[in-house]
Design a protein around this motif. Structure first.
Motif, PDB file in Angstrom:
ATOM      1  N   UNK A   1      57.615  42.582  69.204  1.00 27.39           N
ATOM      2  CA  UNK A   1      57.229  41.723  68.090  1.00 27.39           C
ATOM      3  C   UNK A   1      57.987  40.408  68.221  1.00 27.39           C
ATOM      4  N   UNK A   2      57.261  39.307  68.434  1.00 29.32           N
ATOM      5  CA  UNK A   2      57.908  38.010  68.649  1.00 29.32           C
ATOM      6  C   UNK A   2      57.851  37.123  67.404  1.00 29.32           C
ATOM      7  N   UNK A   3      57.064  37.551  66.420  1.00 32.81           N
ATOM      8  CA  UNK A   3      56.979  36.787  65.173  1.00 32.81           C
ATOM      9  C   UNK A   3      56.456  37.730  64.089  1.00 32.81           C
ATOM     10  N   UNK A   4      56.856  37.498  62.863  1.00 32.15           N
ATOM     11  CA  UNK A   4      56.407  38.356  61.770  1.00 32.15           C
ATOM     12  C   UNK A   4      56.446  37.588  60.462  1.00 32.15           C
ATOM     13  N   UNK A   5      55.682  38.066  59.491  1.00 33.31           N
ATOM     14  CA  UNK A   5      55.647  37.388  58.204  1.00 33.31           C
ATOM     15  C   UNK A   5      54.853  38.179  57.180  1.00 33.31           C
ATOM     16  N   UNK A   6      54.676  37.573  56.031  1.00 32.92           N
ATOM     17  CA  UNK A   6      54.048  38.251  54.899  1.00 32.92           C
ATOM     18  C   UNK A   6      53.216  37.253  54.110  1.00 32.92           C
ATOM     19  N   UNK A   7      52.086  37.733  53.591  1.00 31.97           N
ATOM     20  CA  UNK A   7      51.289  36.967  52.640  1.00 31.97           C
ATOM     21  C   UNK A   7      51.483  37.613  51.280  1.00 31.97           C
ATOM     22  N   UNK A   8      52.143  36.924  50.386  1.00 28.43           N
ATOM     23  CA  UNK A   8      52.373  37.444  49.037  1.00 28.43           C
ATOM     24  C   UNK A   8      51.224  37.042  48.129  1.00 28.43           C
ATOM     25  N   UNK A   9      50.672  37.994  47.413  1.00 21.86           N
ATOM     26  CA  UNK A   9      49.621  37.706  46.447  1.00 21.86           C
ATOM     27  C   UNK A   9      50.241  37.431  45.081  1.00 21.86           C
ATOM     28  N   UNK A  10      49.743  36.439  44.358  1.00 22.53           N
ATOM     29  CA  UNK A  10      50.301  36.137  43.036  1.00 22.53           C
ATOM     30  C   UNK A  10      50.013  37.252  42.027  1.00 22.53           C
ATOM     31  N   UNK A  11      51.009  37.554  41.214  1.00 25.33           N
ATOM     32  CA  UNK A  11      50.863  38.541  40.120  1.00 25.33           C
ATOM     33  C   UNK A  11      50.358  39.893  40.617  1.00 25.33           C
ATOM     34  N   UNK A  12      50.851  40.314  41.760  1.00 22.85           N
ATOM     35  CA  UNK A  12      50.392  41.575  42.335  1.00 22.85           C
ATOM     36  C   UNK A  12      51.499  42.177  43.190  1.00 22.85           C
ATOM     37  N   UNK A  13      51.548  43.504  43.230  1.00 20.43           N
ATOM     38  CA  UNK A  13      52.478  44.194  44.123  1.00 20.43           C
ATOM     39  C   UNK A  13      51.853  44.424  45.501  1.00 20.43           C
TER      40      UNK A  13
ATOM     41  N   UNK B   1      37.639  43.434  37.126  1.00 16.12           N
ATOM     42  CA  UNK B   1      38.892  42.678  37.153  1.00 16.12           C
ATOM     43  C   UNK B   1      39.559  42.785  38.531  1.00 16.12           C
ATOM     44  N   UNK B   2      39.527  43.992  39.106  1.00 20.97           N
ATOM     45  CA  UNK B   2      40.114  44.178  40.432  1.00 20.97           C
ATOM     46  C   UNK B   2      39.365  43.358  41.477  1.00 20.97           C
ATOM     47  N   UNK B   3      38.032  43.311  41.376  1.00 15.34           N
ATOM     48  CA  UNK B   3      37.241  42.534  42.332  1.00 15.34           C
ATOM     49  C   UNK B   3      37.554  41.043  42.227  1.00 15.34           C
ATOM     50  N   UNK B   4      37.796  40.563  41.031  1.00 11.80           N
ATOM     51  CA  UNK B   4      38.156  39.161  40.860  1.00 11.80           C
ATOM     52  C   UNK B   4      39.501  38.866  41.520  1.00 11.80           C
ATOM     53  N   UNK B   5      40.448  39.801  41.373  1.00  9.98           N
ATOM     54  CA  UNK B   5      41.747  39.651  42.043  1.00  9.98           C
ATOM     55  C   UNK B   5      41.567  39.694  43.556  1.00  9.98           C
ATOM     56  N   UNK B   6      40.725  40.598  44.015  1.00 10.33           N
ATOM     57  CA  UNK B   6      40.504  40.735  45.452  1.00 10.33           C
ATOM     58  C   UNK B   6      39.870  39.479  46.045  1.00 10.33           C
ATOM     59  N   UNK B   7      39.051  38.806  45.270  1.00 12.51           N
ATOM     60  CA  UNK B   7      38.443  37.565  45.758  1.00 12.51           C
ATOM     61  C   UNK B   7      39.515  36.566  46.161  1.00 12.51           C
ATOM     62  N   UNK B   8      40.490  36.346  45.284  1.00 11.30           N
ATOM     63  CA  UNK B   8      41.591  35.425  45.581  1.00 11.30           C
ATOM     64  C   UNK B   8      42.371  35.906  46.797  1.00 11.30           C
ATOM     65  N   UNK B   9      42.652  37.202  46.858  1.00  9.80           N
ATOM     66  CA  UNK B   9      43.427  37.750  47.963  1.00  9.80           C
ATOM     67  C   UNK B   9      42.685  37.595  49.293  1.00  9.80           C
ATOM     68  N   UNK B  10      41.383  37.859  49.278  1.00  8.54           N
ATOM     69  CA  UNK B  10      40.575  37.719  50.494  1.00  8.54           C
ATOM     70  C   UNK B  10      40.557  36.277  50.978  1.00  8.54           C
ATOM     71  N   UNK B  11      40.440  35.346  50.062  1.00  5.50           N
ATOM     72  CA  UNK B  11      40.410  33.925  50.432  1.00  5.50           C
ATOM     73  C   UNK B  11      41.755  33.471  50.985  1.00  5.50           C
ATOM     74  N   UNK B  12      42.851  34.031  50.463  1.00  4.14           N
ATOM     75  CA  UNK B  12      44.179  33.716  51.001  1.00  4.14           C
ATOM     76  C   UNK B  12      44.329  34.248  52.424  1.00  4.14           C
ATOM     77  N   UNK B  13      43.827  35.462  52.672  1.00  2.00           N
ATOM     78  CA  UNK B  13      43.891  36.028  54.021  1.00  2.00           C
ATOM     79  C   UNK B  13      43.088  35.177  54.993  1.00  2.00           C
TER      80      UNK B  13
END
Length: 344
Positions: free
Chosen positions: A177-189, A238-250
């Motif tokens: 592994x030469x690089x690593x990171x994380x995408x944090x979603x707002x208001x979500x675990x 509500x979950x699908x609306x949250x997932x929309x934002x998460x998918x767009x961030x990915x």
């Protein structure tokens, strides 16, 4: 000329309503869930609409009636959705030295809260992983556990959070592994981990995703009344609306990566959704390319749910895909693929 019976007219009316709703469900993956949050729930039951249309088609065809054309056209226009639902044959190409494998598994905290009565779930999950022996292993709902001993992975990236009982995600790799990171979603675990690994001088980006859960039990046995139904629909929308934002961030994140990419993990949504379409983009779905059957990845009593995925860019040749529904050590089943990176 015999007058058509009331029963026949009623059945065809139901057929027309079903056709209209099915066409609407075909359109929804192209519309953001935030625009129509309640309607987006229809994408979850689109497979049932497809099956019902097939039944209507056969029903009218057996009577040699032109009414079969309606459901026939609906099935024709939804042919791409049918291929996402069921695969009739699998691919298992010969192994070559350039192949490598990846496994994704939501392990539900290794049964930390004893959802299952067996006391050796962590050890059993370890055995399953060792049997598959993947080169890269992505675990969602990971929790540190001394009974889980994954010794054949010299490299790892683990991110957990919480108090006494920590949880998160982990990526294990036989490649450096030469690089690593994380995408944090707002208001979500929930979150996404990513690593860049080097395999035979090729650098590959691997994402492990865990999107917002819709939080529906795998064994719904209690009576579902009107209020319960409204609550479930509200929770899903509500979950699908949250997932929309998460998918767009990915999508925004992986579009900025120059390396060949693999995205895997628990999407918590169907292959007929806006979220699936957004994350997959032009990538290959490993199940569609090499799997067989329904590709079920979630242990739900009433529906062959496929909510865990492995996507690869076109540079990869997908040679094998497995979803093991016999491994009932979590509420998810492990998924596995073998691929090779095609040289340019």
């Amino acid at each position: 000329m015999n007058k058509e019976s009331f029963a026949s007219r009623l059945v065809f009316f139901c057929n027309k309503v079903l056709a209209l709703v099915t066409i609407l469900a075909y359109i929804l993956p192209f519309l953001a869930p935030k625009l129509f949050p309640f309607l987006s729930v229809l994408t979850l039951i689109l497979p049932f609409f497809i099956v019902l249309n097939a039944i209507f088609f056969v029903f009218w065809a057996l009577q040699l009636k032109r009414k079969m054309i309606l459901s026939g056209l609906v099935l024709f226009f939804g042919i791409t959705f049918v291929s996402k639902l069921y695969k009739f044959s699998e691919t298992d190409l010969p192994k070559e030295s350039t192949d490598f494998s990846l496994m994704s598994y939501n392990v539900r905290l290794f049964n930390l809260y004893e959802w299952l009565p067996a006391k050796d779930i962590p050890e059993q999950i370890t055995e399953v992983i060792q049997d598959y022996n993947p080169d890269i292993l992505c675990l969602q709902e990971y929790s540190p556990n001394d009974k889980v001993r994954l010794r054949n992975f010299p490299y790892k990236f683990i991110e957990v959070d919480g108090g006494k009982n920590k949880y998160g995600q982990a990526i294990y790799s036989k490649f450096e592994i030469v690089n690593k990171g994380e995408i944090d979603f707002p208001n979500s675990s929930n979150n996404v981990l990513f690593v860049d690994v080097v395999n035979q001088k090729d650098t590959i980006r691997v994402y492990s995703m865990h999107l917002q859960s819709i939080k529906i039990s795998t064994d719904i046995h209690e009576k579902i009344d009107e209020n319960k139904s409204k609550f479930i629909f509200k929770r899903i929308s509500e979950a699908f609306s949250e997932q929309q934002l998460q998918a767009e961030m990915i999508k925004e994140h992986y579009n900025s990566c120059k390396y060949p990419k693999i995205i895997c993990g628990d999407m918590n949504n169907s292959a007929f959704s806006y979220v699936y379409r957004t994350i997959k983009g032009e990538m290959k779905d490993a199940f569609e390319m090499a799997g067989t059957g329904f590709g079920k990845s979630y242990n739900f009593d009433f529906y062959p749910a496929r909510i865990d995925y492995i996507f690869t860019e076109n540079e990869f040749e997908i040679k094998e895909f497995k979803n093991n529904t016999k491994v009932k050590l979590s509420d998810h089943f492990p998924i596995y693929t073998r691929v090779s990176l095609e040289k340019k």
